[in-house]
Design an enzyme around this catalytic site. Structure first.
Site, mmCIF file in Angstrom:
data_model
loop_
_atom_site.group_PDB
_atom_site.id
_atom_site.type_symbol
_atom_site.label_atom_id
_atom_site.label_comp_id
_atom_site.label_asym_id
_atom_site.label_seq_id
_atom_site.Cartn_x
_atom_site.Cartn_y
_atom_site.Cartn_z
ATOM 1 N N GLY A 14 68.419 14.439 27.329
ATOM 2 C CA GLY A 14 69.051 15.624 26.762
ATOM 3 C C GLY A 14 68.175 16.840 26.986
ATOM 4 N N GLY A 57 65.048 20.419 22.660
ATOM 5 C CA GLY A 57 65.526 20.691 21.309
ATOM 6 C C GLY A 57 66.674 19.817 20.846
ATOM 7 C CB ALA A 58 68.895 17.418 22.585
ATOM 8 C CB THR A 100 60.266 14.253 20.975
ATOM 9 O OG1 THR A 100 60.193 14.673 22.345
ATOM 10 C CG2 THR A 100 58.891 13.823 20.499
ATOM 11 C CB SER A 155 66.777 12.356 33.410
ATOM 12 O OG SER A 155 67.221 11.831 32.211
#
Length: 155
Positions: A9, A12-13, A16, A83
């Site tokens: 993604g 900020g999606a 992590t 990706s």
């Protein structure tokens, strides 16, 4: 039992955050698990690598190979990497025997508010161009095994 969880993604999606939570949970259950964070791999292995499409594709292939080898050796591997193109993720899926694609879906306005690395602010000031998910392309997964709407829960 080993497999690769590929979390993809834009910045900020919640990649992590999701990856860290999965890692902690699996480790607490006694599984052998490794986390490959795209930024961390880049920082450690080739800190001077740029962000051209060719350089990002090379980075993606390196992460695929690392994940493939870890998984082949019985280690559950969690990958957190942008990706941005479906073809790149399909390459990973073909190279990795047991592959689970996870898409942390999150609207642009929420990602911009989170802005964990300050990338959206820099892009809006004109300091960077081609930010994936803003003015750079991100192709949403068509059929991920898991979709998590991360705007519903920030933790």
């Amino acid at each position: 039992m080993s497999f690769v969880i590929w979390i993809t993604g834009p910045s900020g999606a919640g990649k992590t955050t999701l990856a860290n939570a999965l890692y902690k949970k699996l480790e607490s259950m006694g599984y052998r698990v490794e986390l490959l964070d795209g930024d961390g791999v880049r920082r450690k292995l080739y800190p001077n690598l740029g962000f051209s499409e060719e350089e990002r594709w090379m980075h993606n292939r390196v992460v695929v190979e690392m994940a493939r080898r870890l998984s082949r050796n019985g280690i559950i591997t969690i990958v957190s990497v942008v990706s941005p193109y479906r073809a790149w993720r399909e390459y990973a899926r073909k190279e990795i025997e047991k592959f689970v694609e996870v898409y942390p879906r999150c609207p642009l306005e929420v990602r911009m508010k989170r802005d964990p690395k300050g990338l959206y602010s820099k892009a809006l000031r004109g300091e960077i161009k081609g930010l994936t998910g803003l003015d750079g392309e991100y192709e949403e997964p068509e059929n991920p095994e898991v979709v998590v709407d991360t705007d519903k829960n920030d933790r």
